[in-house]
Design an enzyme around this catalytic site. Structure first.
Site, PDB file in Angstrom:
ATOM      1  N   GLU A  66       0.758  -1.252   0.030  1.00 20.65           N
ATOM      2  CA  GLU A  66       0.018   0.061   0.067  1.00 20.65           C
ATOM      3  C   GLU A  66       0.688   1.244  -0.004  1.00 20.65           C
ATOM      4  O   GLU A  66       0.599   2.307  -0.651  1.00 20.65           O
ATOM      5  CB  GLU A  66      -1.013   0.158   1.164  1.00 20.65           C
ATOM      6  CG  GLU A  66      -2.226  -0.970   1.066  1.00 20.65           C
ATOM      7  CD  GLU A  66      -1.916  -2.222   1.318  1.00 20.65           C
ATOM      8  OE1 GLU A  66      -0.903  -2.761   1.688  1.00 20.65           O
ATOM      9  OE2 GLU A  66      -2.725  -3.247   0.988  1.00 20.65           O
ATOM     10  N   HIS A 115     -11.654  -5.752   8.527  1.00 17.87           N
ATOM     11  CA  HIS A 115     -12.231  -5.602   7.173  1.00 17.87           C
ATOM     12  C   HIS A 115     -13.440  -4.912   7.409  1.00 17.87           C
ATOM     13  O   HIS A 115     -14.325  -4.938   6.596  1.00 17.87           O
ATOM     14  CB  HIS A 115     -12.713  -7.006   6.597  1.00 17.87           C
ATOM     15  CG  HIS A 115     -11.410  -7.672   6.292  1.00 17.87           C
ATOM     16  ND1 HIS A 115     -10.582  -8.556   7.159  1.00 17.87           N
ATOM     17  CD2 HIS A 115     -10.948  -8.030   5.107  1.00 17.87           C
ATOM     18  CE1 HIS A 115      -9.516  -9.102   6.575  1.00 17.87           C
ATOM     19  NE2 HIS A 115      -9.669  -8.763   5.371  1.00 17.87           N
TER      20      HIS A 115
END
Lengths: 341, 335
Positions: free
Chosen positions: A78, A145
């Site tokens: 990322e 999540h």
């Protein structure tokens, strides 16, 4: 790759969505990306599994095939994904990054807040990047999540932070985000992916930065955004049966906040409840209340209230999860308390 | 017999190093005198040969160069005016950063020179992004180069970026100046492999090790690395062994550097070594070097005088917007 990265828990929702016709929130996001790839040669998409596979949620389905060389799989990096996007934007490109889950953007946090967000201020060279962040809770997704990180990013200067709550806004705001010369964090709610449908996609809607009064009322105002809009609307519907007219304002973008529209609503109702799915300490809900208290204290007939998720990590079990996030029931309870002042 | 081209490049590199050394000497004095320079001063003493030897092989206008903290010599070799450096240290409103950022944090992104942030390793992927964009636009034959220290190679950002560049087969040269200390922390607490260049194989990139105090070795190694990257050979990782002959900043007298290390070959000053090599090879003379030094001193003085006369940024006239799109900026609208 951890098994938890799979979006299996959402497959059931996808099946349900296929039963009835209409364009889903997720399909709108895919359609918006197709449209900007067609319209702007500077756009490319970069993220994990976004290429031939079409993305973990299929938000880039078919795009790699139709736009060869412009939809690129990224390694699980990322930090480097955002750094690469900043570099490409310096050179005039308009990258769209997909974070597989908003939660993982924490691994790219430094590049977002220190590289992308400071770039224009320091160098006078803007970096037009859109970072898509599949965000918010869905049943069974657990602590890593499910996060709502809009408040965190809104704290930093140099970022536009948007949280579309409808299919139409998802489509129009994503297209607009790509045209903005600054970094835009696009929080798309995973719960809405399959649950919302529209008959067709509009060409235009309200611009980013403007809030929308979704339901008119005169007894109290609920200011909210993203998936919480729908909880608030459910609550308002229920309250109407008891004779209360609740006004519901969808912020749409949380940075900037459309303070004028919020104040105008509070002027009509005199009571304010702000609802967000993020953690309770600080954040968007606090910011709205601070602004209303600062600029519209005289408009208030009762102390302004706010409702957020609980101050714990987001739980896995559906029963815990439902109690952790604000629901229409919790909003109704808060509204009843607010109306009792 | 050395080729005239090599002699020309070597002398150009040396003059960049010399101007850097003179400039940094002046910046150090200004720091110690107090007043004009607001924050810290970070010098590249001992690293000039390594820094300039990379940048001298790049083509301004075509290539991307992302310098880091100890790349003043490289900045000069890439053709950037020293006035930009002085203005940035002074916080001049006329400088490239307009007083909004300082010291070594400056660049000209629109001219292929991105600006570092303090978070080590994070510049590498930015340079990669610039290269990827140029490739997407159909440009060919360009190279991007950036540098980092031994400490910076320990970051996740560095690892991610080098792996990413290797996956994309970008024409990237990453120069690691192993100056033995990340601030005060020595190599033995920084990494456990024998040489940082050994990591190249793990990334699937070309690796080189070079004596960072030796001008000719640096020039030859970087020429090879830059040529290979330009020809499509993918990322190149060049590790130079050298010693920082100053503190981390001018506030630091570096007591952690052992005397024996300072006196070893590694501690030899690349300026002196280069001058000896260039004169004994007959490529230049001591007289010519003395003349260059005088010219450098004059150039530095001009830059200091110019920047000294300039105003700092006016907080009342500053546009307090972090976004280019002021309609979306909350900068001045929040009560």
């Amino acid at each position: 790759m951890p098994a938890s990265r799979n979006a299996t828990n959402l497959k059931e929702g996808a099946k349900k969505a296929a039963i009835t016709k209409g364009i889903t929130y997720l399909e709108a996001i895919c359609a918006a990306q197709r449209r900007v790839l067609e319209e702007h040669p500077e756009v490319f998409i970069y993220g994990q599994d976004v290429g031939a596979f079409g993305g973990a949620f299929k938000a880039t389905k078919g795009l790699a095939q139709d736009f060869p060389g412009r939809v690129l799989d990224a390694p699980i990096s990322e930090d480097a994904m955002v750094g690469l996007a900043v570099g490409a934007a310096i050179e005039g490109m308009r990258p769209i990054l997909e974070m597989q889950f908003a939660d993982f953007s924490s691994a790219g946090f430094n590049q977002i807040i220190n590289q992308a967000a400071t770039h224009f201020w320091r160098t006078a060279v803007p970096v037009p990047i859109v970072i898509r962040l599949p965000s918010g809770g869905t049943s069974g997704s657990g602590p890593f999540h499910s996060q709502s990180m809009e408040s965190l990013y809104a704290q930093y200067p140099g970022l536009v932070v948007v949280c579309p709550a409808t299919v139409e806004d998802a489509y129009c705001m994503l297209r607009e985000a790509v045209r903005i010369d600054d970094p835009v964090l696009f929080f798309e709610h995973k719960y809405l992916y399959y649950h919302l449908k529209a008959e067709s996609l509009p060409e235009d809607t309200l611009p980013i930065g403007k809030a929308r009064v979704v339901r008119s009322g005169r007894h109290a105002t609920v200011v909210t955004y993203s998936a919480m809009l729908h909880e608030a609307l459910l609550s308002a519907e229920g309250m109407a049966k008891d004779g209360y007219e609740i006004e519901v304002v969808d912020l749409r973008s949380v940075k900037p906040i459309d303070t004028d529209t919020v104040l105008a609503s509070v002027a009509r109702t005199g009571r304010l409840l702000v609802v967000g799915e993020a953690f309770p300490w600080g954040g968007v809900t606090s910011e709205v209340i601070a602004r209303v208290a600062g600029e519209g204290f005289h408009l208030l007939d009762a102390p302004p209230q706010r409702l957020n998720a609980k101050d714990t990590p987001i739980p896995y079990h559906p029963d815990l999860w439902k109690a952790h996030r604000p629901t229409s029931g919790a909003i109704t309870a808060e509204l009843q308390r607010l109306l009792g002042f | 017999m050395a080729s005239p081209a090599l002699v020309e490049v070597a002398l150009r590199t040396y003059r960049s190093m010399l101007l850097c050394r003179v400039l940094e000497g002046r910046l150090g004095s200004l720091y110690r005198a107090g007043g004009r320079i607001v924050g810290g001063v970070y010098l590249s003493t001992g690293q000039e040969a390594f820094s300039a030897s990379l940048a001298v092989h790049l083509q301004p206008g075509k290539d991307v160069y992302g310098p880091l903290i100890r790349d003043q010599a490289g900045r000069i070799a890439f053709g950037q005016p020293i006035l930009h450096s002085v203005r940035t240290y002074f916080g001049s409103a006329a400088g490239p950063m307009r007083g909004r950022d300082g010291n070594v944090h400056w660049g000209c992104p629109a001219e292929g020179m991105p600006v570092m942030i303090s978070h080590l390793g994070s510049l590498v992927s930015v340079v990669s992004g610039m290269l990827l964009a140029r490739r997407m636009k159909g440009e060919v034959g360009m190279v991007g180069a950036t540098t980092i220290g031994d400490g910076g190679t320990s970051t996740g950002a560095f690892h991610e970026a080098l792996n990413q560049a290797a996956v994309e087969k970008l024409p990237l040269v990453v120069a690691v100046a192993n100056n033995q200390f990340a601030y005060s922390t020595g190599n033995e607490r920084q990494f456990a492999c024998e040489n940082l260049a050994d990591r190249a194989a793990g990334y699937g990139v070309e690796g080189y090790r070079v004596d960072g105090t030796d001008l000719l070795s640096c020039l030859e190694t970087f020429r090879t690395a830059v040529d290979r990257a330009r020809a499509g050979g993918g990322p190149q990782l060049v590790v130079g062994n050298l010693l920082r002959l100053a503190g981390h900043g001018e506030h630091d007298d570096a007591p952690y550097v052992p005397e024996a290390l300072r006196e070893s070959d590694l501690g030899r000053d690349c300026m002196q070594k280069s001058a000896e090599f260039l004169t004994t090879s007959g490529w230049t003379t001591e007289k010519e070097i003395a003349q260059w030094k005088q010219e450098a001193a004059r150039e530095v003085e001009e830059a200091v005088v110019t920047a000294s006369g300039e105003a700092g940024p006016d907080p009342f006239a500053t546009e307090w917007h972090a976004l280019s799109n002021t309609d979306l900026s909350e900068g001045i609208n929040v009560p």
